[in-house]
Design a protein around this motif. Structure first.
Motif, PDB file in Angstrom:
ATOM      1  N   GLY A 172       0.904  -1.207  -0.057  1.00  0.00           N
ATOM      2  CA  GLY A 172       0.027  -0.099   0.010  1.00  0.00           C
ATOM      3  C   GLY A 172       0.808   1.231   0.042  1.00  0.00           C
ATOM      4  O   GLY A 172       0.566   2.127  -0.775  1.00  0.00           O
ATOM      5  N   GLY A 173       2.049   1.308   0.830  1.00  0.00           N
ATOM      6  CA  GLY A 173       2.721   2.483   0.936  1.00  0.00           C
ATOM      7  C   GLY A 173       3.522   2.832  -0.522  1.00  0.00           C
ATOM      8  O   GLY A 173       3.686   3.915  -0.842  1.00  0.00           O
ATOM      9  N   PHE A 174       3.924   1.776  -1.235  1.00  0.00           N
ATOM     10  CA  PHE A 174       4.510   1.885  -2.445  1.00  0.00           C
ATOM     11  C   PHE A 174       3.784   2.370  -3.677  1.00  0.00           C
ATOM     12  O   PHE A 174       4.075   2.906  -4.411  1.00  0.00           O
ATOM     13  CB  PHE A 174       5.708   0.767  -3.054  1.00  0.00           C
ATOM     14  N   SER A 175       2.367   1.672  -3.470  1.00  0.00           N
ATOM     15  CA  SER A 175       1.428   2.077  -4.402  1.00  0.00           C
ATOM     16  C   SER A 175       1.092   3.555  -4.070  1.00  0.00           C
ATOM     17  O   SER A 175       0.866   4.358  -4.948  1.00  0.00           O
ATOM     18  CB  SER A 175       0.096   1.261  -4.225  1.00  0.00           C
ATOM     19  N   ALA A 176       1.094   4.169  -2.744  1.00  0.00           N
ATOM     20  CA  ALA A 176       0.518   5.454  -2.575  1.00  0.00           C
ATOM     21  C   ALA A 176       1.841   6.134  -2.893  1.00  0.00           C
ATOM     22  O   ALA A 176       1.655   7.423  -3.362  1.00  0.00           O
ATOM     23  CB  ALA A 176       0.838   5.431  -1.033  1.00  0.00           C
ATOM     24  N   LEU A 177       2.998   5.916  -3.042  1.00  0.00           N
ATOM     25  CA  LEU A 177       4.320   6.644  -3.595  1.00  0.00           C
ATOM     26  C   LEU A 177       4.178   6.821  -4.993  1.00  0.00           C
ATOM     27  O   LEU A 177       4.386   8.060  -5.629  1.00  0.00           O
ATOM     28  CB  LEU A 177       5.408   5.804  -3.385  1.00  0.00           C
ATOM     29  N   ALA A 178       3.797   5.721  -5.736  1.00  0.00           N
ATOM     30  CA  ALA A 178       3.629   5.732  -7.315  1.00  0.00           C
ATOM     31  C   ALA A 178       2.292   6.887  -7.581  1.00  0.00           C
ATOM     32  O   ALA A 178       2.428   7.871  -8.403  1.00  0.00           O
ATOM     33  CB  ALA A 178       3.120   4.550  -7.723  1.00  0.00           C
ATOM     34  N   ALA A 179       1.508   6.698  -6.717  1.00  0.00           N
ATOM     35  CA  ALA A 179       0.241   7.882  -6.913  1.00  0.00           C
ATOM     36  C   ALA A 179       0.613   9.031  -6.730  1.00  0.00           C
ATOM     37  O   ALA A 179       0.113   9.997  -7.639  1.00  0.00           O
ATOM     38  CB  ALA A 179      -0.971   7.273  -6.347  1.00  0.00           C
ATOM     39  N   PRO A 317       0.645  14.262   1.807  1.00  0.00           N
ATOM     40  CA  PRO A 317      -0.054  15.048   2.831  1.00  0.00           C
ATOM     41  C   PRO A 317      -0.131  14.486   4.213  1.00  0.00           C
ATOM     42  O   PRO A 317       0.127  15.025   5.281  1.00  0.00           O
ATOM     43  CB  PRO A 317      -1.570  15.486   2.240  1.00  0.00           C
ATOM     44  N   VAL A 318      -0.034  12.981   4.405  1.00  0.00           N
ATOM     45  CA  VAL A 318      -0.479  12.387   5.721  1.00  0.00           C
ATOM     46  C   VAL A 318       0.826  11.556   6.039  1.00  0.00           C
ATOM     47  O   VAL A 318       0.702  10.778   6.862  1.00  0.00           O
ATOM     48  CB  VAL A 318      -1.583  11.598   5.725  1.00  0.00           C
ATOM     49  N   GLY A 319       1.593  11.567   5.197  1.00  0.00           N
ATOM     50  CA  GLY A 319       2.913  10.540   5.472  1.00  0.00           C
ATOM     51  C   GLY A 319       2.676   9.262   5.260  1.00  0.00           C
ATOM     52  O   GLY A 319       3.086   8.228   5.860  1.00  0.00           O
ATOM     53  N   ALA A 320       1.879   8.574   3.869  1.00  0.00           N
ATOM     54  CA  ALA A 320       1.526   7.337   3.934  1.00  0.00           C
ATOM     55  C   ALA A 320       2.572   6.574   3.581  1.00  0.00           C
ATOM     56  O   ALA A 320       2.994   5.343   3.934  1.00  0.00           O
ATOM     57  CB  ALA A 320       0.408   7.398   2.563  1.00  0.00           C
TER      58      ALA A 320
END
Length: 432
Positions: A172-179, A317-320
Motif C-alpha cells: 500500500g505504501g509503495f502504491s501510494a508513492l507511485a500515485a 499530505p499524511v505521510g502514507a
C-alpha cells in the motif's frame, strides 16, 4: 454441543469481532486524514473512506477473494471463490468461508485507505473510484495470493508475514508513492527553489483521535490474524503490538526534540503508527525486546523518509509512504533477523531469524517477498493510474483545488456558520 462445535463458535465470534475492530479503523483513517489536511478538504476525505468501504467490499466479494484465496493456479492466482462460490475446499479453517471473507475484507479496505492519504486534496473523485476498484479487485488480491494462499509461490519459499507488513503496508505504501508521484504536489506546496512550504494541519486533536482509533483497531488487525479464539499466542501478539507502537511514538518524541528542538505532533502521531506497521509482520514471532527495537527504528526512519520525500518534491499530505511503505519494509525484514524458532513453529516451519542462528535463508526470502510486493504495487499503480487518466482526469482542476474539494467536487463544506451561505452551482462561498 460437541467440543469441536463450541470451539468453532468461539472462533467465529472472535474473528467477527476482530473484523469489526479492523473496520472501525476506517473511522481512524477518516479522522486522521481529515485532521492532517486543510479544512476545505475534510469532506473529500470522508467520501473517499466511504468509497473504500463500499466499492472495496463489493469488488473483494465479486473478484478479489477468488483471485486471492481461490484454488491455486501455478502459484500466481486463485481460480475459484468468486462471489464466494466454487471450490474452496483447500481452505481448512474452523470458521466458515463467509466469516473468513469478512475478516479478509476488512484488510483489503485498509489497503486502499493507505493510498487515499497520499493523494489527498487533489485527486479526482471519479478517478479515485476507478483506482479503488483496481486495488481491491486486482493489485492486493494477487500479491496476497503469492504470500498467504495455499500454493502461493512466495508462501512456498517460506515467506512469513503474519498480519501484513509486506502484503498490506509495504504494498500500500509503495502504491501510494507511485500515485503521489504521478498526480504531483498540491498547488503551493513547493517553492520555485524547491523548498517545501508548510501546509498546517486543520485539526491535530482530530488527527490524534484518529490515530488512537487506529491503535485500538490494530489489536484486532494483529491478534485477530490468529483466526482462533483459543490460540495461545494472542496475548503475546497484543503485547508486542503495544510495545512497538509505544516505542515508535516515544522515539519520535525524543528524536524530534533533538532534531527540531520541539516535539513535532504530526511526527509523534505517525511514529506510533510506524511502530504498529513495523510489528505487523512479526508480532507473533519476535520477542518483546525485539518489538521495542522495531518500533524505535520504524519511528526514526519515518522522520527521515518524510524529509526525503520533501527533498524530492513528492507531496504526501499524511505521510502514507513514510509510515506504511518504509515501516512495512523494515518490519518485513525484521522477521528475518528476530524470528524465534519456538514461536514460528505455530506456522509449521520453525524458522529462525539471523540473530537466532537461522542463517541468511529467512532474511533472503523476506527480502525477495518484500521487493516483489513493493514493485508490484508501485508498477501496477503507476500504469493503472495512467490508464485511468485517459478515461477521466486523475487530478481536479486548478479552480477546484484552490476552492477545496469539499465545495468544488462534493458541493458542501465540512463546516458552516450563520454568517455565510453556499452559492449553489458555484465554486465559491459568499458571505451574507
Amino acid at each position: 454441543m460437541t467440543l469441536e462445535a463450541l470451539s468453532s463458535g468461539l472462533d467465529t465470534i472472535w474473528v467477527v469481532l476482530t473484523a469489526a475492530m479492523i473496520l472501525l479503523m476506517e473511522g481512524g483513517f477518516a479522522l486522521l486524514e481529515a485532521g492532517f489536511v486543510r479544512q476545505k478538504n475534510a469532506v473529500s476525505i470522508i467520501m473517499k473512506v466511504f468509497v473504500d468501504i463500499a466499492f472495496g467490499a463489493l469488488m473483494f466479494y465479486t473478484v478479489g477473494f477468488g483471485l486471492m484465496y481461490g484454488k491455486d493456479s501455478g502459484g500466481v492466482i486463485g481460480t475459484s471463490g468468486f462471489l464466494l462460490g466454487g471450490d474452496l475446499s483447500h481452505i481448512k479453517l474452523s470458521i466458515s468461508h463467509e466469516t473468513y471473507w469478512l475478516f479478509q475484507c476488512a484488510f483489503v479496505i485498509a489497503v486502499i485507505s493507505i493510498v487515499s492519504g497520499a493523494v489527498a486534496e487533489r485527486i479526482n473523485f471519479r478517478a479515485y473510484i476507478l483506482y479503488t476498484i483496481l486495488m481491491t479487485a486486482f493489485i492486493y488480491p494477487i500479491a496476497g495470493h503469492w504470500v498467504w494462499s495455499v500454493g502461493g509461490w512466495l508462501a512456498g519459499f517460506g515467506m512469513i508475514d503474519f498480519a501484513g507488513s509486506a502484503v498490506i503496508h509495504a504494498l500500500g505504501g509503495f502504491s501510494a508513492l507511485a500515485a503521489a508521484m504521478l498526480i504531483g504536489p498540491r498547488i503551493g506546496k513547493y517553492g520555485a527553489d524547491g523548498s517545501a512550504n508548510i501546509v498546517p494541519p486543520s485539526n491535530l486533536p482530530l488527527a490524534s483521535v484518529g490515530a488512537f482509533i487506529l491503535w485500538f483497531g490494530w489489536f484486532g488487525f494483529n491478534s485477530g490474524s490468529t483466526l482462533s479464539a483459543t490460540n495461545g499466542s494472542i496475548g503475546h501478539i497484543a503485547v508486542t503490538t503495544m510495545l512497538a507502537a509505544a516505542s515508535g511514538s516515544a522515539a519520535c518524541i525524543l528524536f524530534t526534540m533533538l532534531r527540531y528542538r520541539k516535539a513535532d505532533p504530526p511526527m509523534v502521531i505517525n511514529g506510533a503508527l510506524a511502530g504498529l506497521v513495523g510489528i505487523t509482520a512479526g508480532c507473533a514471532f519476535v520477542s518483546d525486546i525485539a518489538a521495542i527495537l522495531i518500533g524505535v527504528v520504524c519511528g526514526i526512519a519515518m522522520v527521515f523518509a518524510t524529509e526525503f520525500l520533501d527533498s524530492k518534491r513528492i507531496d504526501d499530505p499524511v505521510g502514507a509512504f513514510a509510515v506504511h511503505g518504509v515501516s512495512g519494509s523494515i518490519g518485513t525484514l525484521a522477521v528475518g533477523l528476530f524470528a524465534m524458532p519456538d514461536l514460528t513453529q505455530s506456522v509449521g516451519r520453525g524458522y529462525a531469524g539471523l540473530l537466532y542462528g537461522g542463517g541468511w535463508s529467512l532474511l533472503g526470502v523476506q527480502a525477495l517477498g518484500l521487493a516483489v510486493c513493493c514493485l508490484w504495487g508501485f508498477a501496477v499503480t503507476w500504469f493503472g493510474c495512467k490508464a485511468i487518466n485517459k478515461l477521466t482526469p486523475l487530478r481536479v482542476s486548478r479552480d477546484e483545488e484552490l476552492v477545496g474539494l469539499d465545495v468544488g467536487i462534493h458541493g458542501v463544506p465540512a463546516y458552516s456558520n450563520e454568517d455565510g451561505f453556499l452559492e449553489l452551482g458555484s465554486l465559491k462561498t459568499e458571505p451574507k
